[in-house]
Design a protein around this motif. Structure first.
Motif, PDB file in Angstrom:
ATOM      1  N   VAL B  61     -25.005 -26.053 129.038  1.00 12.57           N
ATOM      2  CA  VAL B  61     -26.214 -25.884 128.236  1.00 12.57           C
ATOM      3  C   VAL B  61     -27.319 -25.262 129.088  1.00 12.57           C
ATOM      4  O   VAL B  61     -28.163 -24.524 128.567  1.00 12.57           O
ATOM      5  N   GLY B  62     -27.276 -25.508 130.402  1.00 12.70           N
ATOM      6  CA  GLY B  62     -28.227 -24.862 131.304  1.00 12.70           C
ATOM      7  C   GLY B  62     -28.080 -23.349 131.260  1.00 12.70           C
ATOM      8  O   GLY B  62     -29.069 -22.615 131.244  1.00 12.70           O
ATOM      9  N   ARG B  63     -26.847 -22.887 131.215  1.00 11.45           N
ATOM     10  CA  ARG B  63     -26.605 -21.441 131.137  1.00 11.45           C
ATOM     11  C   ARG B  63     -27.174 -20.859 129.846  1.00 11.45           C
ATOM     12  O   ARG B  63     -27.819 -19.804 129.849  1.00 11.45           O
ATOM     13  N   ALA B  64     -26.968 -21.561 128.726  1.00 11.05           N
ATOM     14  CA  ALA B  64     -27.513 -21.103 127.443  1.00 11.05           C
ATOM     15  C   ALA B  64     -29.045 -21.093 127.485  1.00 11.05           C
ATOM     16  O   ALA B  64     -29.690 -20.120 127.069  1.00 11.05           O
ATOM     17  N   LEU B  65     -29.618 -22.160 128.024  1.00 10.72           N
ATOM     18  CA  LEU B  65     -31.084 -22.276 128.067  1.00 10.72           C
ATOM     19  C   LEU B  65     -31.693 -21.243 129.010  1.00 10.72           C
ATOM     20  O   LEU B  65     -32.748 -20.670 128.706  1.00 10.72           O
ATOM     21  N   ASP B  66     -31.043 -20.981 130.152  1.00 10.48           N
ATOM     22  CA  ASP B  66     -31.532 -19.946 131.071  1.00 10.48           C
ATOM     23  C   ASP B  66     -31.566 -18.598 130.354  1.00 10.48           C
ATOM     24  O   ASP B  66     -32.509 -17.826 130.505  1.00 10.48           O
ATOM     25  N   TYR B 103     -21.567 -20.989 124.936  1.00 10.45           N
ATOM     26  CA  TYR B 103     -22.590 -21.819 125.578  1.00 10.45           C
ATOM     27  C   TYR B 103     -23.718 -22.155 124.599  1.00 10.45           C
ATOM     28  O   TYR B 103     -24.177 -23.292 124.543  1.00 10.45           O
ATOM     29  N   VAL B 104     -24.127 -21.154 123.807  1.00  9.60           N
ATOM     30  CA  VAL B 104     -25.189 -21.416 122.817  1.00  9.60           C
ATOM     31  C   VAL B 104     -24.649 -22.294 121.688  1.00  9.60           C
ATOM     32  O   VAL B 104     -25.351 -23.177 121.193  1.00  9.60           O
ATOM     33  N   THR B 105     -23.381 -22.082 121.304  1.00  3.29           N
ATOM     34  CA  THR B 105     -22.771 -22.934 120.279  1.00  3.29           C
ATOM     35  C   THR B 105     -22.836 -24.398 120.716  1.00  3.29           C
ATOM     36  O   THR B 105     -23.255 -25.270 119.947  1.00  3.29           O
ATOM     37  N   LEU B 106     -22.453 -24.646 121.962  1.00  2.00           N
ATOM     38  CA  LEU B 106     -22.488 -26.017 122.492  1.00  2.00           C
ATOM     39  C   LEU B 106     -23.917 -26.558 122.475  1.00  2.00           C
ATOM     40  O   LEU B 106     -24.162 -27.693 122.042  1.00  2.00           O
ATOM     41  N   LEU B 107     -24.861 -25.745 122.923  1.00  2.00           N
ATOM     42  CA  LEU B 107     -26.272 -26.164 122.941  1.00  2.00           C
ATOM     43  C   LEU B 107     -26.739 -26.577 121.541  1.00  2.00           C
ATOM     44  O   LEU B 107     -27.427 -27.585 121.371  1.00  2.00           O
ATOM     45  N   LEU B 108     -26.349 -25.804 120.528  1.00  2.49           N
ATOM     46  CA  LEU B 108     -26.810 -26.081 119.163  1.00  2.49           C
ATOM     47  C   LEU B 108     -26.172 -27.340 118.577  1.00  2.49           C
ATOM     48  O   LEU B 108     -26.680 -27.915 117.634  1.00  2.49           O
ATOM     49  N   SER B 163     -27.158 -19.568 112.663  1.00  2.00           N
ATOM     50  CA  SER B 163     -25.979 -19.621 111.791  1.00  2.00           C
ATOM     51  C   SER B 163     -24.907 -18.616 112.227  1.00  2.00           C
ATOM     52  O   SER B 163     -23.752 -18.726 111.835  1.00  2.00           O
ATOM     53  N   ILE B 164     -25.311 -17.648 113.040  1.00  2.00           N
ATOM     54  CA  ILE B 164     -24.358 -16.630 113.503  1.00  2.00           C
ATOM     55  C   ILE B 164     -23.197 -17.266 114.287  1.00  2.00           C
ATOM     56  O   ILE B 164     -22.073 -16.775 114.241  1.00  2.00           O
ATOM     57  N   VAL B 165     -23.464 -18.376 114.974  1.00  2.00           N
ATOM     58  CA  VAL B 165     -22.378 -19.024 115.741  1.00  2.00           C
ATOM     59  C   VAL B 165     -21.241 -19.492 114.828  1.00  2.00           C
ATOM     60  O   VAL B 165     -20.116 -19.691 115.285  1.00  2.00           O
ATOM     61  N   GLU B 166     -21.529 -19.685 113.532  1.00  2.00           N
ATOM     62  CA  GLU B 166     -20.506 -20.170 112.599  1.00  2.00           C
ATOM     63  C   GLU B 166     -19.441 -19.124 112.276  1.00  2.00           C
ATOM     64  O   GLU B 166     -18.335 -19.460 111.878  1.00  2.00           O
ATOM     65  N   TRP B 167     -19.795 -17.847 112.390  1.00  2.00           N
ATOM     66  CA  TRP B 167     -18.831 -16.820 111.955  1.00  2.00           C
ATOM     67  C   TRP B 167     -18.633 -15.682 112.947  1.00  2.00           C
ATOM     68  O   TRP B 167     -17.650 -14.957 112.846  1.00  2.00           O
ATOM     69  N   TYR B 168     -19.529 -15.480 113.904  1.00  2.00           N
ATOM     70  CA  TYR B 168     -19.388 -14.330 114.799  1.00  2.00           C
ATOM     71  C   TYR B 168     -18.256 -14.554 115.794  1.00  2.00           C
ATOM     72  O   TYR B 168     -18.277 -15.522 116.543  1.00  2.00           O
ATOM     73  N   ARG B 169     -17.258 -13.685 115.782  1.00  2.00           N
ATOM     74  CA  ARG B 169     -16.122 -13.771 116.704  1.00  2.00           C
ATOM     75  C   ARG B 169     -15.921 -12.390 117.308  1.00  2.00           C
ATOM     76  O   ARG B 169     -15.324 -11.523 116.676  1.00  2.00           O
TER      77      ARG B 169
END
Lengths: 199, 199
Positions: B61-66, B103-108, B163-169
């Motif tokens: 989550v540190g990586r996402a937040l950075d 990483y952002v998915t995990l953060l959310l 919401s992009i994390v739900e479908w973006y692959r």
């Protein structure tokens, strides 16, 4: 057993308890034991109402889906120019989400491990598809921008609407009322944040 | 033990495996045993890299937040009119979300059961708050509409982006490219779906 109370549940009130537990623990993580404890009645009392937890899931997501598909039969969704119909469906979808918050929340979290979950996901896709067709028609009418792909626009629109389940809590003091939220969604989705001056 | 391979992991490659497992099973549902199996190395090999799973969560989550907070120091977020800075931050947040997707998915998805999770949620709120302030400044400049409450507008904006994390692959055939998605988010958020003709 000391915790058991007399079973005065109706189908609706038992469903409300089950949906709360499903949303807290996840459907997969919920056992009949959890439901029995949350309802304060024995497992056999629950089996008196339903065949099992999948039947409760089926009723719960069915309630959400009935609410959503019902919108598409309302006059505002059927008559008039596509852009007006889409605007109507956007507003009503937001309203139904807030009115049926725990049921729609559960529907959005369903992941597809059981027949009921796969059915619910399929119906959700159908609903999204119906809205995408409306969006496509409004683009063809020249009322909506053609420079964003229809599927992508539909996803972002639902992304915005569905994200409301993450923070909307009707019972919180100072909570926004439903109309205020629905107005904001329609304004942002159709006209965006910018004023003419900001262009 | 037959499954164990030689430990050739770097901190980054081990983190990538852990984040994949956290996103699949949930952080709470992941044990060191699951991580060991997914990585194909023994638990003691993992302990050679990190003190435990919370350290892996912290790094992830540190990586996402950075990535997210880094945006706020970029010239586009610092210089110029508030509306342009907000537009820049909106685009870059969307890009960082796609570039750092797991990483952002995990953060959310973090929920607040451990110190690291509570810290991550607090930092997320800080980021949202910084964006809300920018939005407020742009409303004061007359560049953004004043008829949607700032907090509500910020939530809907992040609702759309997140919401992009739900479908973006990114690896799917025919996947939309990042620029196309970021363009669509900025267009919808600032100017909405409607054309002038559709008003």
């Amino acid at each position: 057993m000391t915790m058991s109370k007399r079973d005065t549940y109706t189908p609706d009130s038992l469903l409300a308890v089950a949906v709360r537990v499903f949303n807290e623990r996840g459907y997969d993580g919920t056992s009949m034991e959890h439901l029995s404890r949350a309802a304060g009645i024995s497992k056999s009392s629950i089996y008196h109402h339903v065949r099992g937890k999948e039947e409760l899931l089926n009723r719960a997501v069915g309630r959400a889906l009935d609410g959503l598909f019902g919108i598409l039969d309302e006059p505002g969704a059927v008559d008039g120019r596509a852009v007006r119909r889409l605007e109507y469906v956007t507003r009503r979808t937001t309203e139904v989400l807030m009115a049926e918050l725990p049921y729609v929340t559960l529907l959005l979290r369903v992941r597809g491990n059981t027949t009921t979950e796969r059915w619910a996901m399929e119906r959700r896709r159908e609903f999204d598809q119906r809205v995408a067709e409306l969006l496509k028609a409004a683009v063809a009418d020249g009322d909506l921008r053609a420079d964003v792909e229809v599927r992508l626009a539909t996803r972002l629109l639902f992304g915005m609407i569905n994200s409301i389940v993450e923070w909307y809590r009707p019972d919180t003091k100072g909570a926004l009322d439903r109309e205020q939220v629905a107005d904001a969604v329609v304004r942002l989705a159709f006209d965006g944040l910018r004023t003419q001056a900001g262009a």
